[in-house]
Design an enzyme around this catalytic site. Structure first.
Site, mmCIF file in Angstrom:
data_model
loop_
_atom_site.group_PDB
_atom_site.id
_atom_site.type_symbol
_atom_site.label_atom_id
_atom_site.label_comp_id
_atom_site.label_asym_id
_atom_site.label_seq_id
_atom_site.Cartn_x
_atom_site.Cartn_y
_atom_site.Cartn_z
ATOM 1 N N GLY A 43 -64.924 -52.237 20.211
ATOM 2 C CA GLY A 43 -64.637 -53.833 20.593
ATOM 3 C C GLY A 43 -64.436 -54.308 21.235
ATOM 4 O O GLY A 43 -63.646 -54.027 22.221
ATOM 5 N N HIS A 44 -65.291 -54.931 22.095
ATOM 6 C CA HIS A 44 -64.413 -56.753 22.204
ATOM 7 C C HIS A 44 -62.925 -57.377 22.270
ATOM 8 O O HIS A 44 -62.368 -57.604 20.617
ATOM 9 C CB HIS A 44 -65.037 -58.095 22.308
ATOM 10 C CG HIS A 44 -65.442 -59.055 20.625
ATOM 11 N ND1 HIS A 44 -64.145 -59.618 20.519
ATOM 12 C CD2 HIS A 44 -65.827 -58.745 19.950
ATOM 13 C CE1 HIS A 44 -64.415 -59.979 19.312
ATOM 14 N NE2 HIS A 44 -65.719 -59.130 18.861
ATOM 15 N N ASN A 45 -61.958 -56.917 23.171
ATOM 16 C CA ASN A 45 -61.263 -57.182 23.470
ATOM 17 C C ASN A 45 -60.026 -56.586 22.682
ATOM 18 O O ASN A 45 -58.801 -56.508 22.062
ATOM 19 C CB ASN A 45 -60.583 -59.333 22.281
ATOM 20 C CG ASN A 45 -60.963 -59.975 23.168
ATOM 21 O OD1 ASN A 45 -62.230 -60.753 22.761
ATOM 22 N ND2 ASN A 45 -60.046 -60.578 24.218
ATOM 23 N N SER A 49 -61.038 -56.673 18.700
ATOM 24 C CA SER A 49 -59.075 -57.270 18.944
ATOM 25 C C SER A 49 -58.247 -56.207 18.477
ATOM 26 O O SER A 49 -57.400 -56.355 17.920
ATOM 27 C CB SER A 49 -59.408 -58.415 18.090
ATOM 28 O OG SER A 49 -59.425 -59.522 18.726
ATOM 29 N N ARG A 103 -67.674 -56.038 26.469
ATOM 30 C CA ARG A 103 -66.335 -56.689 27.430
ATOM 31 C C ARG A 103 -65.412 -57.975 26.766
ATOM 32 O O ARG A 103 -66.135 -58.782 24.906
ATOM 33 C CB ARG A 103 -67.602 -57.062 28.519
ATOM 34 C CG ARG A 103 -67.856 -58.354 28.282
ATOM 35 C CD ARG A 103 -68.862 -59.080 28.668
ATOM 36 N NE ARG A 103 -68.784 -59.750 30.111
ATOM 37 C CZ ARG A 103 -68.618 -58.682 31.216
ATOM 38 N NH1 ARG A 103 -69.705 -58.000 31.256
ATOM 39 N NH2 ARG A 103 -68.742 -58.885 32.267
#
Length: 327
Positions: free
Chosen positions: A242-244, A262, A221
């Site tokens: 991974g996140h974002n 990201s 998330r």
């Protein structure tokens, strides 16, 4: 057992038959191991040479093939052998796992959850508060869907999957066994008093329509906002996102690859197996990352990169050639 005549298969493929046989086809096999009741596929010249010794009853070949079908056998000529193979395998797909009842008595569904018509929920499933499951969703046993999730029509979720709170899954998506959607992202900040302080991840994961996610995939998330997987992406087993991260439409990510936080993938990006993408890297539309590569900087649209660290494939191949010459 499903059985089809050569004529039926040819009609299904919009192909042209060469040769004649009245026998029925009951399954598919490789040219080397196929039996006299099976169909096989000869997608290029190196496979066509196997046909004379193959026991297969019928072969799907390119429309320009000059192979001789031989006595009692047949060829089906098509525009694309690979696409035809998909269509034939679909014919022989086993019947889906049967549900005795649409919702198993052992499933735990919060009273505030909304369950659409013809949705099937297997044994041991948990559906949390405020969830919305649209019509014709299939959830196999021992899946967990936590509070506030949305799952679109026609989506199939296989056993053991966990979908964390507030995540959104689009239409006709397939999530294979033991995937984890929406776990916390990996983020810690050094603190002189506490050592490492965990960064709260209060965002979610948004998955588009017609996506396929392999077994044991983990999609974290977002720290805030959303980790996004675009429409029609295909993600192989054991992939970490991974996140974002923002993954554009029609991307392909092969097994054992990892995207750090990201990362942004444009439309139609291909990531080869075992590749690693550094955080905050952008990979442009239509780019390809060769298997086992380590990408540490942005990749321009349409480029192919290879190696560790990844450089343009032509450069990496020259480096490898020079090393080989020195030996």
């Amino acid at each position: 057992m499903k059985k089809f005549s050569v004529h039926e298969i040819c009609t299904h493929l919009h192909g042209i038959t060469d040769g004649k046989t009245s026998a029925m086809v009951s399954s598919a096999g490789s040219p080397e191991t196929a039996q006299p009741y099976q169909i096989t596929f000869l997608g290029n010249k190196k496979f066509e040479r196997l046909w004379p010794k193959s026991k297969a009853l019928v072969a799907v070949v390119d429309k320009n093939s000059v192979l001789d079908p031989g006595p009692g056998r047949a060829l089906i000529k098509v525009d694309s052998v690979e696409l035809a193979m998909c269509r034939v395998l679909e014919l022989f797909r086993p019947v889906a796992v049967r549900f005795e009842n649409n919702i198993h008595h052992s499933a735990v569904i919060h009273k505030s959850a909304e369950i659409g018509s013809q949705t099937k929920i297997g044994a041991g499933v948990y559906v949390g508060a405020g969830c919305i499951l649209e019509h014709n969703v299939t959830i196999y046993p021992n899946v967990t869907v936590l509070d506030g999730c949305f799952i679109g029509s026609g989506t199939v979720i296989w056993p053991g999957t966990v979908i964390r709170e507030n995540c959104r899954i689009g239409l006709r998506t397939i999530i294979h066994s033991n995937a984890v959607i929406g776990a916390d992202g990996f983020g810690f900040v050094k603190c002189p008093v506490e050592g490492l302080v965990k960064v709260p991840h209060i965002g979610n994961v948004v998955i588009g329509d017609d996506v396929e996610i392999g077994a044991a995939v983990c999609i974290d998330r977002a720290k805030f906002a959303s980790t996004v997987i675009g429409n029609s992406c295909k993600i192989d087993n054991l992939v970490q996102i991974g996140h974002n991260c923002i993954v554009g439409e029609h991307c392909i990510i092969a097994g054992n690859s990892g995207l750090a936080g990201s990362v942004k993938l444009g439309r139609g990006v291909v990531i080869g197996g075992g590749s690693s993408i550094k955080d905050h890297v952008t990979i442009g539309d239509g780019a390809t990352v060769g298997g086992g590569s380590g990408v540490i900087s942005d990749v321009c649209a349409g480029d192919t990169v290879l190696g560790y660290p990844a450089l343009k494939a032509t450069v990496t191949l020259k480096h490898w050639a020079s090393i080989k010459e020195k030996k």
